[in-house]
Structures are given as structure tokens and as C-alpha cells.
Design an enzyme around this catalytic site. Structure first.
Site, PDB file in Angstrom:
ATOM      1  N   GLY A 109       0.835  -1.188   0.000  1.00 26.53           N
ATOM      2  CA  GLY A 109       0.000   0.000   0.000  1.00 26.53           C
ATOM      3  C   GLY A 109       0.869   1.236   0.000  1.00 26.53           C
TER       4      GLY A 109
ATOM      5  N   GLY B  98       1.898   5.383   1.267  1.00 22.21           N
ATOM      6  CA  GLY B  98       1.888   6.359   2.331  1.00 22.21           C
ATOM      7  C   GLY B  98       2.532   5.896   3.624  1.00 22.21           C
TER       8      GLY B  98
ATOM      9  N   CYS C 133       5.541  -5.211   2.045  1.00 20.32           N
ATOM     10  CA  CYS C 133       5.696  -3.769   1.850  1.00 20.32           C
ATOM     11  C   CYS C 133       5.007  -2.991   2.986  1.00 20.32           C
ATOM     12  CB  CYS C 133       5.181  -3.378   0.476  1.00 20.32           C
ATOM     13  SG  CYS C 133       5.698  -1.710  -0.021  1.00 20.32           S
ATOM     14  N   LEU C 134       3.911  -2.282   2.710  1.00 16.70           N
ATOM     15  CA  LEU C 134       3.204  -1.589   3.790  1.00 16.70           C
ATOM     16  C   LEU C 134       2.742  -2.589   4.839  1.00 16.70           C
ATOM     17  CD1 LEU C 134       2.033   1.163   4.798  1.00 16.70           C
ATOM     18  CD2 LEU C 134      -0.098   0.509   3.677  1.00 16.70           C
TER      19      LEU C 134
ATOM     20  N   GLN D  69       5.481  -3.082   7.265  1.00 18.27           N
ATOM     21  CA  GLN D  69       5.613  -1.981   8.219  1.00 18.27           C
ATOM     22  C   GLN D  69       4.507  -2.033   9.281  1.00 18.27           C
ATOM     23  OE1 GLN D  69       5.573   1.429   5.598  1.00 18.27           O
ATOM     24  NE2 GLN D  69       7.182   0.535   4.334  1.00 18.27           N
TER      25      GLN D  69
ATOM     26  N   ASN E  45       9.060  -0.712  -3.760  1.00 16.81           N
ATOM     27  CA  ASN E  45       8.359   0.555  -3.930  1.00 16.81           C
ATOM     28  C   ASN E  45       7.876   1.030  -2.569  1.00 16.81           C
ATOM     29  OD1 ASN E  45       6.789   2.746  -4.590  1.00 16.81           O
ATOM     30  ND2 ASN E  45       5.125   1.549  -5.476  1.00 16.81           N
TER      31      ASN E  45
ATOM     32  N   GLY F 242       8.515   4.378   0.638  1.00 20.32           N
ATOM     33  CA  GLY F 242       9.204   5.563   1.126  1.00 20.32           C
ATOM     34  C   GLY F 242       9.455   5.535   2.618  1.00 20.32           C
TER      35      GLY F 242
ATOM     36  N   HIS G  98       8.798  -6.805  -2.843  1.00 11.72           N
ATOM     37  CA  HIS G  98       7.630  -7.413  -3.479  1.00 11.72           C
ATOM     38  C   HIS G  98       7.978  -8.786  -4.060  1.00 11.72           C
ATOM     39  CE1 HIS G  98       4.767  -3.984  -3.452  1.00 11.72           C
ATOM     40  NE2 HIS G  98       5.887  -3.287  -3.359  1.00 11.72           N
TER      41      HIS G  98
ATOM     42  N   GLU H  80       5.946 -10.898  -5.271  1.00 12.72           N
ATOM     43  CA  GLU H  80       5.118 -11.184  -6.448  1.00 12.72           C
ATOM     44  C   GLU H  80       5.725 -10.601  -7.718  1.00 12.72           C
ATOM     45  OE1 GLU H  80       3.899  -7.103  -5.356  1.00 12.72           O
ATOM     46  OE2 GLU H  80       4.437  -8.925  -4.253  1.00 12.72           O
TER      47      GLU H  80
END
Length: 381
Positions: free
Chosen positions: A219, A221, A246-247, A250, A288, A290, A331, A333
Site C-alpha cells: 500500500g 503512504g 511492503c506496507l 511496516q 516501492n 518511502g 515485493h 510477487e
């Protein structure tokens, strides 16, 4: 059509516009992938961002319906060195320009993307305004300063309703924080019965689905912008096997007591080296993001670091010391990107099976039958 990109530090790029006309504000980032611009444009993790492609030629193989990673693009702009208007690819169904026009996204070409990338690397990601209008630079800077970056990207990109992608084997609840289609494809390839749920689905609602395992999606942000998801994951750790990407990685870390912080310019591309600590093996990964899990925050938690980034030594993988749960920042995938890490989905399935062998449960059919009998008895009363 002229287009301009103005950064919040006053740096101005003037080039040719393609795609839609208008004005858009977003966080300016760069992606170092050599290919896969369609997957990048359609990755929900780029929601609210103006994406710079470092590969100098974009659009040359067009757009095909089979390579989308979401229902629609969520980027706020696309920056390229050279935009190829006529694709050469037998699979292409239409052009990149057509895709951007369809969804109202502005593109800019014929600017020095190498200089832009070096500036982001030196000073970090920053806000930018992309426009095809003729306003004065001072007016654009004023509007840019008055326009905040998005903080609700997860709500914008998550599915609004539950839906199912049927399979005959393990039932997986995929919590959608802006998930790429590639995650569901990998689970379906392994026969999983995937139930995709919105980002704000509660722990009790997930329990009622009676899953075998829980997949936390990627995801966009700041993960701290979705505190409800952190609380849901905290309640589910230890009850079900969990795999975060990823998100999702976190959020899993935050739910386990660790902390996250913003990177200077993030990791975006299909060529990031990651070291697996247990074997010393290096994998090339698609990334991907930040934000990253802070190394010092792991102390005092039940988490163990399993992978690190070979470029900057940031955390790329975690596992729980007591419960069947692990996560990776990259990632597996791989859409787009290398296929080195697809085996993590096999590891997740095996973890689910080991958990079920160690914790035998009633058959799901029996559980559902009891539930139906209870509802029927209540209705008769």
C-alpha cells in the site's frame, strides 16, 4: 503542448506534455526499473505521487490489459525523458498516452530526468506541481505550498467491499491496503481460496471468515496513517499465520511494538539487492516504498531481522520469535521485477500447514453447520 514541473525548492523543468491537460500536485519520486512502466503506473502504492522513470525511453511497447496491477492508475503524474507515441509490440492494445488521457493523468517528457533524479537523491523527495497551464512560477509556488500531500491513500486504493477469488485449498484473508493483483495471482496459483477485505475490516470480522492465514498487502503512504489496521493486526498475531508485504511489513512491525520512519528518497525499482541473513544469499528484488522499519526499534520486541538491504542496510525482512508470522519490505510477487522471491508464498503456505498440524481444529464445514443450526434455532424461537 507545453508542460512544466515545478519543485517546492523552486527548481523548474519545462518540457512537452502528453496524456491529460490540467494541473496536479504530488510527491515527486523516481523509479529505477529498466522495464515495467505499465505495472508502475498501475501500482496503487504510487497513489498521490508524481513518478519519474529513470529509463530514458517510456511507452515503446504500449499498454496491454494483462499487465495491470490494479483496476486503475492512482499516480498524480508521470515524468519521462522520451515518450514514444507509437508502440511496437504485438501485445499492445493502445498507447501510454491513451491510458493517461483516460484517467486524467498528466505526463511530461523531454526534460533532464537524470538531473531531476540526482536532485531528489541529494535533497530527498519533495512536493511538486505538474501543469500544462501558463501561470506564473510565483503563482504555482503559492498553490504548491498551500496544497498538502495526501494522507488517505489507503482508503482511496483499498477495495470498498469484500470479494472472493475462489480456490480449493487454504483460505487466505488478504487485507487490502492498496494491493497489487500480483499478490492474489500468486496465492491463486497455489490453489488458495482468497477473500479480499477492506483495509478497515475489524479483527472480529476476519475471525468470522474463519481463515487459515492472513496476507497483509502492500500500500501507499505512512503506515502510521492507518492506526486501525495496526490494532487489527495486533489482535490477530498469534491466532493465525501472517505474511506481510511492503506496507503490510511496516504495519506488522508497528503492531509488534517496533517503529517506522521516512527514508530520504525511498526504494523504487526492480533491481534492489537484499541479503538473507540466515544463508548469506543475495536476492535481487522489486521495491516501492518511502518508509522503513527502524533498526533500533526492534530491540525489546519479539521480532527478529531476517533480511537487510545491501545498499543502505535498512531492514527488509522480519519474523516473529514466538508466533507464525513474517514479513518482507520488498515485493515477492515481482510485478514488474525479478522472480527470485516467489518462494516466500510457498513458505507462507507451509507455515499455515505446520500451524494447522500443531493446532488441530474442527473442520470448517462443521463449524459453519453449527453456526447455521444456531441461527435456525434462534429464528424458530
Amino acid at each position: 503542448m507545453q508542460a512544466r514541473l515545478l519543485l517546492e525548492d523552486g527548481t523548474l523543468f519545462t518540457g512537452k506534455g502528453f496524456g491529460s491537460e490540467g494541473e496536479s500536485v504530488g510527491e515527486v519520486v523516481f523509479n529505477t526499473g529498466g522495464t515495467g512502466y505499465q505495472e508502475v503506473v498501475s501500482d496503487p502504492s504510487y497513489c498521490g505521487q508524481i513518478v519519474t522513470m529513470t529509463n530514458p525511453l517510456i511507452g515503446n511497447y504500449g499498454i496491454t490489459r494483462d499487465d495491470f496491477e490494479s483496476f486503475r492508475p492512482y499516480i498524480h503524474g508521470l515524468v519521462v525523458r522520451r515518450h514514444e507515441t507509437i508502440p511496437s509490440n504485438w501485445r499492445a492494445e493502445y498507447s501510454l498516452d491513451h491510458l493517461l488521457k483516460t484517467y486524467g493523468i498528466i505526463g511530461i517528457s523531454d526534460i533532464d530526468t537524470r538531473m531531476l533524479t540526482r536532485r531528489i537523491r541529494q535533497f530527498g523527495t519533495m512536493k511538486g506541481i505538474l501543469t500544462t497551464g501558463n501561470e506564473r512560477v510565483e503563482e504555482l509556488l503559492e498553490r504548491l505550498g498551500a496544497t498538502p500531500l495526501l494522507r488517505d491513500q489507503v482508503a482511496r486504493t483499498s477495495t470498498p467491499t469484500l470479494f472472493k477469488s475462489p480456490g480449493e485449498k487454504e483460505r487466505i484473508v488478504l487485507i487490502d491496503f492498496g494491493s497489487k493483483y500480483g499478490i492474489m495471482r500468486e496465492l491463486n496459483k497455489r490453489g488458495c481460496d482468497v477473500i479480499v477485505v477492506p483495509h478497515d475490516t475489524s479483527a472480529d470480522e476476519i475471525r468470522r471468515i474463519n481463515p487459515d492465514g492472513i496476507q497483509l498487502s502492500n500500500g501507499s503512504g505512512d503506515p502510521k496513517d492507518v492506526p486501525h489496521a495496526i490494532e487489527t493486526i495486533r489482535q490477530l498475531i498469534g491466532e493465525y499465520p501472517i505474511f506481510g508485504i511492503c506496507l503490510g511489513h511496516q504495519l506488522f512491525a508497528l503492531a509488534s511494538g517496533a517503529d517506522t520512519g521516512k527514508l530520504k528518497f525511498g526504494h523504487r525499482g526492480g533491481n534492489h539487492p537484499v541479503k538473507e541473513l540466515s544463508t548469506g544469499r543475495c536476492y535481487i528484488t522489486s521495491q516501492n516504498h518511502g518508509y522503513a522499519v527502524l533498526d533500533e526499534s526492534i530491540k525489546g520486541t519479539e521480532l527478529e531481522v531476517t533480511h537487510i538491504n545491501n545498499n543502505d542496510k535498512t531492514i527488509e525482512g522480519l519474523k516473529h520469535k514466538k508466533y507464525p508470522a513474517f514479513s518482507v519490505q520488498y515485493h515477492p510477487e515481482a510485478s514488474p521485477g525479478p522472480l527470485d522471491n516467489n518462494h516466500l508464498f510457498d513458505r507462507f503456505i507451509e507455515m499455515i500447514r505446520e500451524h494447522k498440524r500443531a493446532n488441530p481444529m474442527r473442520a470448517r464445514q462443521a463449524h459453519l453447520s453449527e453456526t447455521l443450526r444456531g441461527e435456525l434455532h434462534y429464528a424458530q424461537k
